[in-house]
Structures are given as structure tokens and as C-alpha cells.
Design an enzyme around this catalytic site. Structure first.
Site, PDB file in Angstrom:
ATOM      1  N   ALA A 163      71.413  68.985  62.921  1.00 17.73           N
ATOM      2  CA  ALA A 163      71.343  67.946  64.300  1.00 17.73           C
ATOM      3  C   ALA A 163      70.688  68.713  65.136  1.00 17.73           C
ATOM      4  O   ALA A 163      69.799  68.211  66.358  1.00 17.73           O
ATOM      5  CB  ALA A 163      72.814  67.896  64.757  1.00 17.73           C
ATOM      6  N   GLY A 195      78.057  68.848  60.941  1.00 18.86           N
ATOM      7  CA  GLY A 195      79.317  69.364  60.942  1.00 18.86           C
ATOM      8  C   GLY A 195      78.308  69.661  62.853  1.00 18.86           C
ATOM      9  O   GLY A 195      77.928  69.754  62.961  1.00 18.86           O
ATOM     10  N   GLN A 230      78.738  72.140  63.440  1.00 20.77           N
ATOM     11  CA  GLN A 230      77.629  73.261  63.608  1.00 20.77           C
ATOM     12  C   GLN A 230      75.948  72.682  62.797  1.00 20.77           C
ATOM     13  O   GLN A 230      75.703  73.835  62.626  1.00 20.77           O
ATOM     14  CB  GLN A 230      77.912  74.572  63.715  1.00 20.77           C
ATOM     15  CG  GLN A 230      79.453  74.945  63.933  1.00 20.77           C
ATOM     16  CD  GLN A 230      78.623  75.246  65.330  1.00 20.77           C
ATOM     17  OE1 GLN A 230      77.486  75.497  64.848  1.00 20.77           O
ATOM     18  NE2 GLN A 230      79.719  76.274  65.923  1.00 20.77           N
ATOM     19  N   SER A 231      75.949  71.927  62.218  1.00 22.50           N
ATOM     20  CA  SER A 231      74.600  71.709  61.904  1.00 22.50           C
ATOM     21  C   SER A 231      73.425  72.092  62.260  1.00 22.50           C
ATOM     22  O   SER A 231      73.260  72.007  63.294  1.00 22.50           O
ATOM     23  CB  SER A 231      75.098  69.659  62.134  1.00 22.50           C
ATOM     24  OG  SER A 231      73.188  69.453  61.171  1.00 22.50           O
ATOM     25  N   ASN A 232      73.005  72.909  61.450  1.00 23.36           N
ATOM     26  CA  ASN A 232      71.372  73.361  62.239  1.00 23.36           C
ATOM     27  C   ASN A 232      70.652  72.304  62.296  1.00 23.36           C
ATOM     28  O   ASN A 232      69.799  71.855  63.108  1.00 23.36           O
ATOM     29  CB  ASN A 232      71.015  73.930  60.782  1.00 23.36           C
ATOM     30  CG  ASN A 232      71.877  74.887  60.830  1.00 23.36           C
ATOM     31  OD1 ASN A 232      72.252  76.362  61.269  1.00 23.36           O
ATOM     32  ND2 ASN A 232      72.376  75.327  59.241  1.00 23.36           N
TER      33      ASN A 232
END
Ligand SMILES: *Cc1c(COP(=O)(O)O)cnc(C)c1O
Length: 323
Positions: A79, A73, A75-77
Site C-alpha cells: 500500500a 494490512g 502496515q502494508s508495504n
């Protein structure tokens, strides 16, 4: 069967992470609750994806790749931590993120930029669309002589899951040194790799602990997690020998994935105010609140000590407020 140390692994995090008893919470809930601080693993704001990336990026390097693709997403941690680790290894990182959730320049999107990732958005609900786009971009880069490595959403494939089998090996040594025994290991389940790794790790290193995943997304993790754990075992040339009651999925989703749940706010504030520890509203806040609700409902029978694995995620607090 192979050992975890037989597989290539890069030292990206600072391990072992701290493990200690939550004294104030334990007194309040009348049960010994311990925490494994994987939010303190030394990369960015910490988080569970670093253990997975130690195996995944070692594989990327072994294959001679200079570019790494992943997704999640906005706000992916995962990524963001991939961007951080790739930068450190001198690899180019291309993030193709779902244009969903908080897409303005806040939270992890700021960190992605600081780490120098190439961030692109795709307006889709399907990761298959994103994986197709990754391969299309990688083909263009191949013409320029670049080789690409593809990491699925959450780093949750069998190789990534081994990171959490390694975590249980680390926990076993810490528990022995502390003279404590955990009857339960609990963590958030978002794409399944962490819980799968914990299940395999418990099997290998801590056989009488029960693993409980608290689902923060609505995928069928009751099937996904054991299947992924079995696949991870096969990378060690082993099989996953299940035992009755070694694993359970409980969902604590609220209105849906990445939608903060107002019911969790008091639990998040309680941990912050009693122990100084931050949880996020997408993963750890839901898992923590879900675990304490289970405790209050009598789910954790007996008096065995409980270990909560803190999987990170604090950057979300700078992207969305607690409801
Ligand atoms: C990704 C993530 C999880 C979930 O881990 P999975 O392996 O995807 O199930 C939990 N907590 C945080 C903070 C995460 O970023």
C-alpha cells in the site's frame, strides 16, 4: 509468444538493483549465498511491489484512470509503495486497509501520509468486504468524473507477477556478467505474485534454477503460485511449461502472518551484523531464517549457488520491535 518488452511498463524503480555475494554469510554457512537487493530499488525504502507497479500502473494510465485503489494490512508495504508511485504519477491513491496489526501512526502509516494517500480502515478480516467498499467509493467518484483502477492486495495478479518475471531476466544478465550460475532462487511468499513471477521468469530466462517460496502467510501457495504463473504466461500468449522440481513452497510462518517470530531474531541480527543488511520481521526476516534453516537441513542439495531475493519491508522495523 510475446516478450515482456511488448507490454506497457512505467520506469518507476531504479533497475537493475545490486546483486552480489554475501561473503561473510557464505563463509559462515559453507555455501555461496548471493543477494538481489530489491530493497534498494529507489522508491521509498524499496521493495518488491515497485516491479509489479511498473506494469500495473502502466495499465492504469493506459486506461486513463486518475485514481488508484489498493489494500493490505495496516502496515502494508505494498500500500505504501502504491501511494509513493501513484503520487509520482499524479494519481490520487486511496488505501482501504484492514484494521489489523499495528494501526497507530507508525512505520508505513507515517509514510502513507507523507505520500499523500487517502488512508481508510475497515474492521474486517475479509478482502472481499474491502473490494466491495472500493467499488462503492469508486462509484461515488465516478459521478465527479473520476476513473478508478483497482489493485488487489499485494499487487498479486497476473499482470503484477510479470514484474518478477522481469526481475529474473535482469538476474540472468547480472549472473552472466558475474560468471555465476544460480541453482536456487529463494524469496518470501506473502500473496504469491513475486514467487509466481520468479517461477515464470525462471521458466523463460533461467530454466534450470529451482524457485523456492518461503511462505509467511498460510494460504495454499503450492497451488496459488503455479496458477498465477500460468495466468501471467498467458498475458504473453504463452503457457507455463512445468518441469519436475522447478518450484517448491516451504512455510516458515511462526505464530502467523505479521507476527514476528522470536526464532528469527538471531538470523536477522546475524545478517545485519555481518553484512550490514536489514530484514523485516514480517517477510524477509522469516524468509531468510527459513532459507538458512533449510540450508542447514540439507534441502539445497549439491553445491550450486543460492540467490536470495530481498523484497524490502524495512519500515516494519519502525512499527514493531524484534521479539
Ligand atoms: C509483499 C511483500 C512480500 C511478498 O510478496 P508477494 O508477492 O506478496 O508474495 C515479501 N516481502 C516484502 C517486504 C513484502 O512487502
Amino acid at each position: 509468444m510475446k516478450q515482456l518488452s511488448d507490454l506497457a511498463r512505467l520506469p518507476l524503480g531504479v533497475y537493475p538493483t545490486p546483486l552480489y555475494k554475501l561473503e561473510n554469510i557464505s563463509a559462515r554457512y559453507g555455501r555461496n549465498i548471493w543477494i538481489k537487493r530489491d530493497d534498494l530499488c529507489g522508491v521509498a525504502l524499496g521493495g518488491n511491489k515497485v516491479r509489479k507497479l511498473e506494469f500495473l500502473l502502466a495499465d492504469a494510465k493506459a486506461q486513463g484512470c486518475d485514481t488508484v485503489f489498493t489494500t493490505g494490512g495496516a502496515q502494508s508495504n505494498h500500500a505504501m509503495l502504491t501511494a509513493a508511485c501513484a503520487a509520482r504519477l499524479g494519481m490520487r491513491c486511496i488505501l482501504i486497509l484492514k484494521k489489523r496489526g499495528v494501526t497507530d501512526r507508525r512505520g508505513n502509516l507515517i509514510l502513507d501520509e507523507i505520500y499523500g494517500a487517502d488512508v481508510r480502515f475497515m474492521d474486517t478480516d475479509s478482502y472481499d468486504d474491502i473490494y466491495a467498499e472500493m467499488h462503492r467509493v469508486a462509484e461515488e467518484l465516478a459521478v465527479e468524473g473520476h476513473t478508478s483502477y483497482f489493485i488487489p492486495c499485494g499487487g498479486s495478479n497476473a499482470l503484477g507477477a510479470l514484474g518478477y518475471a522481469a526481475c529474473v531476466e535482469e538476474v540472468t544478465a547480472q549472473a552472466d556478467a558475474l560468471g555465476v550460475h544460480f541453482g536456487h532462487i529463494v524469496s518470501a511468499t506473502g500473496s504469491g505474485g513475486t514467487t509466481a513471477g520468479l517461477l515464470l521468469g525462471a521458466k523463460l530466462f533461467y530454466p534450470d534454477a529451482k524457485v523456492t517460496g518461503i511462505g509467511v502467510d498460510d494460504d495454499p501457495f503450492g497451488e496459488i503460485v503455479p496458477a498465477l504463473a500460468a495466468e501471467a504466461a498467458s498475458l504473453l500468449d504463452g503457457t507455463l511449461e512445468r518441469r519436475a522440481d522447478d518450484f517448491e513452497m516451504v512455510f516458515h510462518l511462526g505464530d502467523g502472518y505479521a507476527i514476528p517470530n522470536p526464532e528469527d531474531t538471531p538470523y536477522i541480527e546475524e545478517l545485519a551484523r555481518s553484512e550490514g543488511i536489514l530484514l523485516d520481521p514480517v517477510y524477509t526476516g522469516k524468509a531468510w531464517a527459513g532459507m538458512l534453516k533449510l540450508l542447514q537441513s540439507g534441502y539445497f542439495e549439491g553445491q550450486e549457488d543460492i540467490l536470495f531475493v530481498h523484497t524490502g519491508g524495512a519500515a516494519a522495523l519502525f512499527a514493531m520491535d524484534l521479539p
